[in-house]
Structure formats: C-alpha cells, structure tokens
Design a protein around this motif. Structure first.
Motif, PDB file in Angstrom:
ATOM      1  N   PRO A 226     -17.130 -14.193  19.514  1.00  0.00           N
ATOM      2  CA  PRO A 226     -16.883 -14.122  18.074  1.00  0.00           C
ATOM      3  C   PRO A 226     -15.476 -14.615  17.729  1.00  0.00           C
ATOM      4  O   PRO A 226     -14.512 -14.303  18.431  1.00  0.00           O
ATOM      5  CB  PRO A 226     -17.051 -12.636  17.746  1.00  0.00           C
ATOM      6  CG  PRO A 226     -16.979 -11.926  19.041  1.00  0.00           C
ATOM      7  CD  PRO A 226     -17.397 -12.866  20.110  1.00  0.00           C
TER       8      PRO A 226
ATOM      9  N   VAL B 108     -12.741 -14.324  14.879  1.00  0.00           N
ATOM     10  CA  VAL B 108     -12.580 -13.292  13.851  1.00  0.00           C
ATOM     11  C   VAL B 108     -11.231 -13.382  13.159  1.00  0.00           C
ATOM     12  O   VAL B 108     -10.179 -13.418  13.804  1.00  0.00           O
ATOM     13  CB  VAL B 108     -12.741 -11.886  14.457  1.00  0.00           C
ATOM     14  CG1 VAL B 108     -12.618 -10.819  13.374  1.00  0.00           C
ATOM     15  CG2 VAL B 108     -14.079 -11.765  15.182  1.00  0.00           C
TER      16      VAL B 108
ATOM     17  N   ASN C 101     -14.061 -11.987   8.116  1.00  0.00           N
ATOM     18  CA  ASN C 101     -15.371 -11.773   8.743  1.00  0.00           C
ATOM     19  C   ASN C 101     -15.349 -10.660   9.781  1.00  0.00           C
ATOM     20  O   ASN C 101     -15.739 -10.862  10.934  1.00  0.00           O
ATOM     21  CB  ASN C 101     -15.894 -13.072   9.372  1.00  0.00           C
ATOM     22  CG  ASN C 101     -15.028 -13.555  10.526  1.00  0.00           C
ATOM     23  OD1 ASN C 101     -13.829 -13.276  10.590  1.00  0.00           O
ATOM     24  ND2 ASN C 101     -15.633 -14.291  11.461  1.00  0.00           N
TER      25      ASN C 101
ATOM     26  N   ALA D  47     -18.260  -9.871  12.293  1.00  0.00           N
ATOM     27  CA  ALA D  47     -18.508 -10.577  13.549  1.00  0.00           C
ATOM     28  C   ALA D  47     -18.222  -9.697  14.757  1.00  0.00           C
ATOM     29  O   ALA D  47     -18.737  -9.945  15.852  1.00  0.00           O
ATOM     30  CB  ALA D  47     -17.668 -11.850  13.613  1.00  0.00           C
ATOM     31  N   LEU D  48     -17.436  -8.636  14.562  1.00  0.00           N
ATOM     32  CA  LEU D  48     -17.119  -7.735  15.672  1.00  0.00           C
ATOM     33  C   LEU D  48     -18.279  -6.817  16.030  1.00  0.00           C
ATOM     34  O   LEU D  48     -18.238  -6.142  17.062  1.00  0.00           O
ATOM     35  CB  LEU D  48     -15.882  -6.899  15.326  1.00  0.00           C
ATOM     36  CG  LEU D  48     -14.571  -7.689  15.220  1.00  0.00           C
ATOM     37  CD1 LEU D  48     -13.476  -6.795  14.657  1.00  0.00           C
ATOM     38  CD2 LEU D  48     -14.164  -8.248  16.575  1.00  0.00           C
ATOM     39  N   GLU D  49     -19.303  -6.774  15.198  1.00  0.00           N
ATOM     40  CA  GLU D  49     -20.459  -5.929  15.513  1.00  0.00           C
ATOM     41  C   GLU D  49     -21.160  -6.373  16.787  1.00  0.00           C
ATOM     42  O   GLU D  49     -21.850  -5.588  17.432  1.00  0.00           O
ATOM     43  CB  GLU D  49     -21.427  -5.939  14.339  1.00  0.00           C
ATOM     44  CG  GLU D  49     -20.871  -5.278  13.080  1.00  0.00           C
ATOM     45  CD  GLU D  49     -21.799  -5.424  11.893  1.00  0.00           C
ATOM     46  OE1 GLU D  49     -22.909  -5.970  12.071  1.00  0.00           O
ATOM     47  OE2 GLU D  49     -21.414  -4.995  10.778  1.00  0.00           O
ATOM     48  N   ALA D  50     -20.990  -7.649  17.149  1.00  0.00           N
ATOM     49  CA  ALA D  50     -21.608  -8.169  18.371  1.00  0.00           C
ATOM     50  C   ALA D  50     -20.854  -7.756  19.631  1.00  0.00           C
ATOM     51  O   ALA D  50     -21.333  -7.979  20.741  1.00  0.00           O
ATOM     52  CB  ALA D  50     -21.682  -9.695  18.299  1.00  0.00           C
TER      53      ALA D  50
ATOM     54  N   VAL E  90     -12.855 -11.426  22.244  1.00  0.00           N
ATOM     55  CA  VAL E  90     -12.782 -11.814  20.836  1.00  0.00           C
ATOM     56  C   VAL E  90     -11.740 -12.912  20.717  1.00  0.00           C
ATOM     57  O   VAL E  90     -10.621 -12.777  21.226  1.00  0.00           O
ATOM     58  CB  VAL E  90     -12.377 -10.625  19.940  1.00  0.00           C
ATOM     59  CG1 VAL E  90     -12.251 -11.079  18.488  1.00  0.00           C
ATOM     60  CG2 VAL E  90     -13.380  -9.483  20.072  1.00  0.00           C
TER      61      VAL E  90
ATOM     62  N   ARG F 154     -16.429 -21.889  10.659  1.00  0.00           N
ATOM     63  CA  ARG F 154     -17.058 -20.803  11.406  1.00  0.00           C
ATOM     64  C   ARG F 154     -16.691 -19.431  10.838  1.00  0.00           C
ATOM     65  O   ARG F 154     -17.554 -18.561  10.700  1.00  0.00           O
ATOM     66  CB  ARG F 154     -16.646 -20.901  12.883  1.00  0.00           C
ATOM     67  CG  ARG F 154     -17.435 -19.972  13.767  1.00  0.00           C
ATOM     68  CD  ARG F 154     -17.153 -20.208  15.230  1.00  0.00           C
ATOM     69  NE  ARG F 154     -17.787 -19.179  16.031  1.00  0.00           N
ATOM     70  CZ  ARG F 154     -17.468 -18.912  17.282  1.00  0.00           C
ATOM     71  NH1 ARG F 154     -16.542 -19.632  17.904  1.00  0.00           N
ATOM     72  NH2 ARG F 154     -18.081 -17.942  17.938  1.00  0.00           N
ATOM     73  N   VAL F 155     -15.425 -19.232  10.505  1.00  0.00           N
ATOM     74  CA  VAL F 155     -15.000 -17.945   9.965  1.00  0.00           C
ATOM     75  C   VAL F 155     -15.660 -17.675   8.620  1.00  0.00           C
ATOM     76  O   VAL F 155     -16.054 -16.542   8.314  1.00  0.00           O
ATOM     77  CB  VAL F 155     -13.460 -17.907   9.846  1.00  0.00           C
ATOM     78  CG1 VAL F 155     -13.011 -16.696   9.046  1.00  0.00           C
ATOM     79  CG2 VAL F 155     -12.825 -17.877  11.229  1.00  0.00           C
TER      80      VAL F 155
ATOM     81  N   GLY G 231     -18.545 -18.868   7.752  1.00  0.00           N
ATOM     82  CA  GLY G 231     -19.990 -18.924   7.886  1.00  0.00           C
ATOM     83  C   GLY G 231     -20.595 -20.080   7.128  1.00  0.00           C
ATOM     84  O   GLY G 231     -21.723 -19.990   6.626  1.00  0.00           O
TER      85      GLY G 231
END
Length: 339
Positions: free
Chosen positions: A106, A108, A113, A116-119, A126, A222-223, A225
C-alpha cells in the motif's frame, strides 16, 4: 535528515514506546544522534519520553523481531536490502522509492487514503509517496471529491534537501564561494545550484521525462485512486534549503467556482488556505513552509483560458510535513487500530 525529523515528530506528538533503536549501515555505526534541544535521542520509558544517549547501531546485525514498528528513512538501496525481512516481524513504514510501485504494497498518505492501511495486518510493509506527490495529492483530494478532476498540469520547484544533506551543504558552500568571487563547484547536481534553477530532478529517461516527474504522476494517481488521471509534470530544482513549491493548473468535470474551491480547501485534511486578503498573501518556502504540519495553498484563482479550471500555488515542508509527519501519522493509525 528525514530520520532526525521522524525522531522530532515522535517526541513532539508524545508517541509512546518502550524501546527506540537507531540504525544505519556501517558508515554511520557509533555516531551519536542529538535532537534539536541538544539532548541525545534515546530510549524512553513507556508513555514518557525521557531520553538517554543512544548511538547508531549496525542495521545488518539488528534482529527486527525485537521491534513492533520500523521507519526506513534513508536510501532506497538500504530499504531494498532490509525492509522486507523486517516486515516479517514488524510494521515497516518505508519513505524511500524502493516499494512505491509495488501493487502488493500500500502507498499511503495519511491525510488522503488511510483506508489503504486496512490491507495491512499485524505486520507488513507500507510505502510512503514522495514529498511532492504528498503535497500535490493533499490539495487535489478535496477538490476532486467536490468537482471530479479531469486533468492536472503541475510544475514543481523542489528544495535541495530533497537530495539530502550533502546537497544542502553544496548550496551553502556555493553561495559563500560565489559571494566571495569564487567559482561554484557544481558537484551535487552536475552544475551550479546557487543562484540558479535546474529543470531536472533525478535522471532523465529515454523519453525525456525525469524519474521524479514520472514518480509524481504515478504516485499521485495511486494515492487519489485515479489511475487514468491525466497529469503533466515538470520538476525543477531551485536554490532553496527546505520547502517544495508547486504551480498547479487543474481542470474538472463539474463547475467549481473560486469561492466554492476555497470553502472546500478550508475544510481539507492537512491543509491551510492562505486567503488573498490575508497579511501573508501567499505561502513561500522561507515563511509558512517551515510550519511542519500543513500543506499551504495560495494564489487560488480561475483559469481565464479554460472553463471549469483553477490555478493555485502550493508550498509544503518536504522533510517534515510531507515525509516525517506523514510517516508518524501512518504509524499512529496502525498502532491505534491494534489497540
């Protein structure tokens, strides 16, 4: 420099830890690290922050199973060698460019965002975006949420601290030399940086695009999305010690007045809008960029050549706000989530 700024952030935000280890390669082993107040950075009692002297230890000999969290703040080569092994035991927050393009890692910016840390589970890697990308995306995110970005044109004016302490020493030395009637050495950037502007940050690739320009558009997409967002970038090195500046021209799918954009930016995470009638008038690297916890926006105005388009100026401290503050913010999210 980013490592030192991370230590300052940990202390300023009273980040609770039981042990602190300072690591580097063999070139810096044994070097004592001192904070801004003259006390050596060191281990703190849980929840306290009392320091005792600590010297830099050898990263090659360190057992990362001893720690829960590791900040990698140095060269990409150091991260490539040790970060993944460390991530088998701990959360690893990497500020280098080593893993930013990896789809399984991720990328981040905490103000933009954090989801994204939920993954990331109880340990893992990270990646953090580059400083210019963090500054740009921080401003674009709330504007996109309101009016949907269509295209972004950006020119970045990047401080020499983005190339490390030796580049800062080069700027200082060249400035003194030239004011004394001597010739600039031009070692750090291949040409004189004092009293000069260099339209190249990092290596130029075969298509004429610099690596920094490519990173800027890839990381920002990417950040945010927005993998298909059109971003055109020019990255320039300027004779400033700290504080990246960006001239941004953004087009939107929906209409967005200057007044509406100003209201959106006033509510944006990690942002401060400098109003046209404010005493400061607009942000500059030598003034507001030294405040560590905000990205500053000014010169907000309509683009007179296009509909649904705005022009604005962005300034942020590249070392503290965009790198160290982001790193510690990501760490706070991970630690608080685990409690």
């Amino acid at each position: 420099m980013i490592g030192g700024a991370v230590l300052d952030e940990l202390r300023a935000r009273k980040f609770a830890f039981s042990e602190l280890h300072l690591l580097d390669d063999e070139r810096n082993v044994g070097r004592p690290v001192t904070d801004a107040e003259g006390a050596a950075d060191g281990a703190a009692e849980e929840g306290a922050g009392a320091a005792k002297p600590l010297a830099v230890s050898d990263v090659a000999a360190f057992d990362f199973s001893r720690v829960d969290l590791a900040f990698f703040c140095g060269r990409a080569a150091l991260s490539e060698r040790y970060a993944e092994a460390a991530a088998a035991h701990a959360w690893v927050i990497d500020g280098s460019a080593a893993y930013r393009t990896r789809a399984d890692v991720p990328l981040v910016a905490a103000d933009i965002n954090p989801g994204a840390l939920e993954a990331v589970g109880g340990r893992g890697l990270v990646a953090l975006p580059g400083s210019a990308s963090v500054a740009l995306a921080t401003v674009l995110a709330p504007l996109h949420a309101r009016a949907a970005l269509d295209r972004v044109e950006v020119a970045t004016y990047q401080a020499v601290s983005g190339s490390g302490r030796s580049a800062m020493d080069e700027l200082a030395g060249e400035t003194v030399a030239m004011l004394s009637g001597k010739k600039a050495r031009g070692r750090a950037f291949g040409r004189q940086i004092a009293f000069n502007v260099i339209p190249q940050v990092d290596v130029l690739e075969e298509d004429g695009v610099s690596r920094e320009e490519r990173r800027l558009w890839e990381e920002t997409r990417r950040v945010l999305g927005l993998p298909g967002l059109a971003i055109n970038a020019t990255a320039v090195r300027v004779p400033v010690f700290f504080g990246h500046s960006l001239a941004v021209h953004a087009s939107f799918e929906r209409s967005l007045s200057v007044a509406d954009a100003a209201e959106v930016l006033r509510r944006g995470m990690g942002l401060s809008l400098i109003e046209a009638d404010a005493p400061a008038e607009f942000p500059t690297p030598a003034t507001l960029a030294t405040a560590p916890d905000k990205v500053y926006v000014g010169r907000l105005r309509a683009d007179p050549t296009r509909d649904r388009a705005l022009n604005f100026w962005v300034v942020a401290d590249n070392v503290r706000k965009c790198a160290a503050h982001n790193a510690v913010s990501v760490a706070h999210i991970l630690v608080n989530r685990s409690r």
